[in-house]
Design a protein around this motif. Structure first.
Motif, PDB file in Angstrom:
ATOM      1  N   GLY A  20       0.829  -1.203   0.000  1.00 38.49           N
ATOM      2  CA  GLY A  20       0.000   0.000   0.000  1.00 38.49           C
ATOM      3  C   GLY A  20       0.862   1.252   0.000  1.00 38.49           C
ATOM      4  N   GLY A  21       0.314   2.333   0.484  1.00 41.89           N
ATOM      5  CA  GLY A  21       1.050   3.595   0.529  1.00 41.89           C
ATOM      6  C   GLY A  21       0.479   4.616  -0.440  1.00 41.89           C
ATOM      7  N   MET A  22       1.243   5.688  -0.643  1.00 41.68           N
ATOM      8  CA  MET A  22       0.816   6.797  -1.489  1.00 41.68           C
ATOM      9  C   MET A  22       1.500   6.719  -2.846  1.00 41.68           C
ATOM     10  N   PHE A  57      -8.597   0.020  -5.489  1.00 40.67           N
ATOM     11  CA  PHE A  57      -9.741  -0.439  -6.287  1.00 40.67           C
ATOM     12  C   PHE A  57      -9.359  -1.355  -7.444  1.00 40.67           C
ATOM     13  N   LEU A  58      -8.099  -1.434  -7.848  1.00 39.11           N
ATOM     14  CA  LEU A  58      -7.727  -2.287  -8.967  1.00 39.11           C
ATOM     15  C   LEU A  58      -7.714  -3.753  -8.525  1.00 39.11           C
ATOM     16  N   THR A  64       6.848   5.973 -14.481  1.00 39.84           N
ATOM     17  CA  THR A  64       6.963   4.769 -13.657  1.00 39.84           C
ATOM     18  C   THR A  64       6.390   5.035 -12.267  1.00 39.84           C
ATOM     19  N   GLY A  65       5.788   4.005 -11.687  1.00 37.33           N
ATOM     20  CA  GLY A  65       5.203   4.117 -10.362  1.00 37.33           C
ATOM     21  C   GLY A  65       6.184   3.698  -9.269  1.00 37.33           C
ATOM     22  N   MET A  66       5.662   3.592  -8.051  1.00 36.64           N
ATOM     23  CA  MET A  66       6.491   3.213  -6.922  1.00 36.64           C
ATOM     24  C   MET A  66       6.998   1.773  -7.024  1.00 36.64           C
ATOM     25  N   PRO A  95      -3.714   7.575  -2.286  1.00 39.47           N
ATOM     26  CA  PRO A  95      -3.377   6.149  -2.139  1.00 39.47           C
ATOM     27  C   PRO A  95      -3.297   5.451  -3.490  1.00 39.47           C
ATOM     28  N   ARG A  96      -2.432   4.471  -3.559  1.00 36.39           N
ATOM     29  CA  ARG A  96      -2.188   3.773  -4.811  1.00 36.39           C
ATOM     30  C   ARG A  96      -3.456   3.116  -5.337  1.00 36.39           C
TER      31      ARG A  96
END
Length: 389
Positions: A170-172, A184-185, A209-211, A178-179
């Motif tokens: 999780g996280g931001m 919800f994905l 690119t994401g986290m 929030p990711r």
């Protein structure tokens, strides 16, 4: 079984239930025909490839004609309050199991490249799944054998990808909320660099690119809208006709439904409705330049060449300014009026003089006649006096 919808009430002979095992996870379908009183939101016990699991019913669907050819595993039973209490108890022990797994991995050695991210018990504690991520495949037989002696449950080692790791932690996200994967994905769609190019996004790795180190999931959200919008707009470096003249497309704005066109060192933003295909624009230009069929070689005032109004205006330097109307000098008007009235004034003066002369002559003739009468009468009186004397 009876299904109640917003539009109508439908009675079906069979139905399937969509069951979810995690808070944000995939839906797995099971046959629930033998449970006519099953409701959405209830917890059930089902048998999966990984043993007995407890999940929550998310929806109930009728069986279509095509679905009858596919066999679904049946739901074993509804969960009891004891099952739910047991699930909460074993869930509270997951953190302890993860710490034990990390300690055993460090003690055995050879698992430095593996990152253990989560431990998951089933509802009755008979199965323990340890999730880890690594760039390459790792043999975990030694670690699993060591953990099997420490736990009474059956131990499984599962390697997951970086996206699943981000979903579990999780996280931001980079956007400040929030990711998406942890909120919800429920499934990860394939994403390519082509989606970023189609949306005009910079290909800087820090921006796409994401986290998790992979392409951001949000690149797919508006991709279809961009593709549909670009189909209606010309591509870059294509020459088109515009109300400002012929130009070259230098940028495309799909969401604005417009393009930026360079016309003679000047940029113009032109909407899709204002774009004229180059072939059509040249045809209109050629038609406008043709002379009038009725007045060849001369100026046309019959209106036959007014079709030029359909052609976009030419550049400013080619425009022919209309000649202003000639201004009239008021002094000339006054002088002309005086000149026009002078003959009439002279005629009036001449007529007045002639009338005055006639009146004078008539007066002189009148006075002569009256004077002669008086002398004649006077003479008569004197003669009469003499005769009387």
């Amino acid at each position: 079984m009876t299904l109640i919808n917003d539009e109508q009430t439908q009675t079906v002979s069979g139905s399937i239930a969509g069951v979810r095992f995690n808070e944000v996870g995939k839906l797995y379908h099971f046959d629930c025909t033998h449970l006519p009183e099953l409701l959405v939101g209830e917890h059930v016990i089902v048998e999966t490839a990984r043993g007995m699991q407890m999940g929550q019913v998310m929806n109930i669907l009728p069986i279509d004609g095509e679905e009858t050819l596919r066999e679904y595993k049946p739901i074993l039973r509804k969960s009891t309050p004891m099952d739910q209490m047991s699930a909460q108890l074993w869930k509270s022990r997951e953190v302890e199991a993860l710490i034990t797994c990390r300690e055993k991995a460090a003690e055995l050695g050879g698992y430095e490249m593996a990152k253990f991210v989560a431990a998951q018990y089933n509802f009755d504690g008979t199965l323990l799944a340890l999730l880890f991520s690594a760039d390459d495949k790792i043999n975990t037989n030694r670690l699993r054998s060591a953990l099997q002696r420490s736990f009474k449950a059956k131990v499984e080692m599962r390697q997951v990808g970086p996206r699943d790791v981000a979903k579990l932690i999780g996280g931001m996200g980079a956007c400040g909320i929030p990711r998406c994967c942890s909120t919800f994905l429920t499934d990860f769609s394939p994403i390519s660099i082509k989606m970023a190019k189609a949306q005009g996004i910079s290909l800087n790795p820090s921006e796409i690119t994401g986290m998790c180190g992979r392409l951001r999931c949000c690149l797919i959200y508006e991709y279809e809208q961009y593709v549909e919008a670009r189909k209606q707009l010309p591509k870059r470096n294509k020459r088109i006709g515009t109300p400002h003249g012929e130009g070259r497309v230098i940028d495309v704005h799909p969401l604005k439904d417009a393009v930026t066109v360079m016309v003679e060192d000047t940029r113009h933003i032109v909407t899709r409705e204002e774009i004229i295909p180059l072939e059509e624009w040249e045809a209109l230009k050629a038609k406008a330049e043709q002379p009038c069929a009725k007045h060849e070689g001369g100026e046309c005032d019959c209106g036959a060449s007014r079709g030029r109004s359909s052609l976009p205006p030419a550049p400013a330097e080619e425009e022919v300014a209309e000649e202003p109307e000639e201004e009239i000098d008021m002094t000339d008007v006054i002088d002309l009026s005086k000149v026009s009235r002078r003959p009439q004034a002279d005629a009036n003066q001449q007529e007045h003089k002639e009338g005055s002369g006639r009146r004078r002559s008539r007066g002189r003739r009148g006075r002569g006649r009256h004077g002669g009468g008086k002398s004649h009468s006077g003479g008569d009186s004197s003669n009469q006096g003499e005769s009387g004397g």
